[in-house]
Design a protein around this motif. Structure first.
Motif, PDB file in Angstrom:
ATOM      1  N   ARG A   1       6.677  -2.660  -0.789  1.00 28.59           N
ATOM      2  CA  ARG A   1       7.658  -1.572  -0.771  1.00 28.59           C
ATOM      3  C   ARG A   1       6.959  -0.214  -0.780  1.00 28.59           C
ATOM      4  NH1 ARG A   1      10.865  -4.968  -4.205  1.00 28.59           N
ATOM      5  NH2 ARG A   1      10.046  -3.967  -6.083  1.00 28.59           N
ATOM      6  N   LEU A   2       5.930  -0.071  -1.621  1.00 30.32           N
ATOM      7  CA  LEU A   2       5.203   1.196  -1.690  1.00 30.32           C
ATOM      8  C   LEU A   2       4.479   1.490  -0.389  1.00 30.32           C
ATOM      9  CD1 LEU A   2       3.717   0.957  -5.313  1.00 30.32           C
ATOM     10  CD2 LEU A   2       5.556   2.461  -4.531  1.00 30.32           C
ATOM     11  N   ARG A   3       3.893   0.466   0.231  1.00 29.17           N
ATOM     12  CA  ARG A   3       3.208   0.664   1.506  1.00 29.17           C
ATOM     13  C   ARG A   3       4.208   1.069   2.583  1.00 29.17           C
ATOM     14  NH1 ARG A   3      -0.282  -3.881   3.724  1.00 29.17           N
ATOM     15  NH2 ARG A   3      -1.541  -2.192   4.588  1.00 29.17           N
ATOM     16  N   SER A   4       5.391   0.463   2.569  1.00 28.81           N
ATOM     17  CA  SER A   4       6.404   0.789   3.556  1.00 28.81           C
ATOM     18  C   SER A   4       6.849   2.245   3.416  1.00 28.81           C
ATOM     19  CB  SER A   4       7.613  -0.154   3.392  1.00 28.81           C
ATOM     20  OG  SER A   4       8.645   0.181   4.274  1.00 28.81           O
ATOM     21  N   ARG A   5       7.009   2.700   2.181  1.00 31.40           N
ATOM     22  CA  ARG A   5       7.414   4.101   1.963  1.00 31.40           C
ATOM     23  C   ARG A   5       6.341   5.054   2.437  1.00 31.40           C
ATOM     24  NH1 ARG A   5       9.224   3.614  -4.334  1.00 31.40           N
ATOM     25  NH2 ARG A   5      10.876   2.046  -4.079  1.00 31.40           N
ATOM     26  N   SER A   6       5.092   4.720   2.168  1.00 34.95           N
ATOM     27  CA  SER A   6       3.994   5.641   2.520  1.00 34.95           C
ATOM     28  C   SER A   6       3.789   5.722   4.023  1.00 34.95           C
ATOM     29  CB  SER A   6       2.683   5.194   1.850  1.00 34.95           C
ATOM     30  OG  SER A   6       2.202   3.988   2.420  1.00 34.95           O
TER      31      SER A   6
END
Length: 308
Positions: free
Chosen positions: A297-302
């Motif tokens: 999820r964090l990678r997708s947001r970044s």
């Protein structure tokens, strides 16, 4: 096979821009590889930005298609007073590339490649403070911001100063394989051999430009134990303030909550591991996530493009 590495030196040369890459190739030689180093300039003596004079030869060596020319960076003056290299030197750079050779630059050294016309139509990078200015000087070039180095058609450019070590490691890995580059990194006590797409500024440095002693102390605690489960109450107790005060001061100083800062630090560490072949699941566990879902999820947001 011996590869000739010619460093093109310019006035106000930054010592680390030169010494870092030179040390990489010299260390590779110590490990049995074949690199011959030489130093050329338009004058025999170059005064560095740090005040130390260095000697160079004005006569260029004979270079072949397997050889390499590296232009270290120099102390950049504003406004730019014109090209740092003359027409003959620019022609030599163009000729070497046209004959199949590789050219590279560190930091502001990209300006010399631009003067020679070698950035036109190609991707390049440079120190983040110079990126916009060089992009304006060379509008036909394609600036890639906030990466360590970029290679495009035997033209390799790197970011600021210390990234010259990463650039040289990359070139050694291309010539001799990643195992040799890793051995060079160990010999040089380099923390990690970074990939070109990694950011120029780390999370730690990006959020340290403030004057809050309390926030610095909390960041020290998080940096040291980023993979652990850190409770806000424990952090507040260790620095001797309430949770409310800690959050208020930390957000004012960094723009982030302590939890968000820890998440970004974990994400950066995980991206480094993934870039070097670790699976997402293994990277998530290593940096402290219970499973890979939060990391994904964090990678997708970044990865989402910024608005505007």
């Amino acid at each position: 096979m011996t590869i000739h590495v010619a460093f093109l030196l310019t006035p106000n040369l930054h010592l680390l821009d030169l010494a870092g890459p030179a040390q990489v190739f010299s260390t590779a030689n110590d490990l049995g590889r074949g690199y011959r180093l030489s130093y050329v300039a338009e004058t025999e003596t170059i005064l560095t930005a740090q005040g130390i004079p260095v000697q160079a030869q004005v006569r260029w060596p004979d270079l072949g298609a397997d050889d390499l020319v590296i232009v270290p960076g120099w102390s950049w003056s504003r406004p730019r007073r014109g090209p740092t290299i003359g027409p003959e030197t620019a022609q030599r750079l163009r000729r070497h590339h046209a004959n199949g050779g590789t050219v590279a630059s560190v930091c502001s050294g990209a300006d010399a490649l631009g003067t020679a016309g070698l950035l036109d139509g190609r991707q390049f990078t440079t120190h983040h403070d110079l990126a916009g200015e060089l992009a304006a000087h060379y509008p036909q070039a394609k600036l890639v911001r906030d990466v360590l180095y970029v290679t495009d058609d035997r033209v390799t450019t790197s970011a600021g100063i210390a990234s010259g070590i990463d650039l040289a490691m990359h070139l050694v890995a291309g010539n001799d394989g990643p195992e040799v580059a890793a051995r060079v990194a160990r010999e040089m006590v380099v923390y990690a051999r970074r990939n070109g797409h990694e950011l120029q500024e780390s999370v730690i440095l990006r959020h340290r430009g403030h004057l809050s002693d309390l926030s610095h102390r909390v960041q020290d605690l998080i940096d040291e134990r980023y993979a652990d489960r850190l409770l806000l109450s424990d952090l507040a107790r260790q620095v001797g303030v309430s949770e409310r005060t800690l959050t208020r001061v930390f957000v004012a100083a960094t723009g982030l909550t302590p939890l968000r800062y820890q998440q970004l630090l974990r994400l950066e560490k995980a991206e480094h591991l993934i870039g070097h072949g670790t699976t997402v699941e293994a990277a998530a566990r290593t940096v402290g996530f219970e499973d890979a879902r939060m990391l994904r999820r964090l990678r997708s947001r970044s990865e989402k493009p910024a608005e505007g």
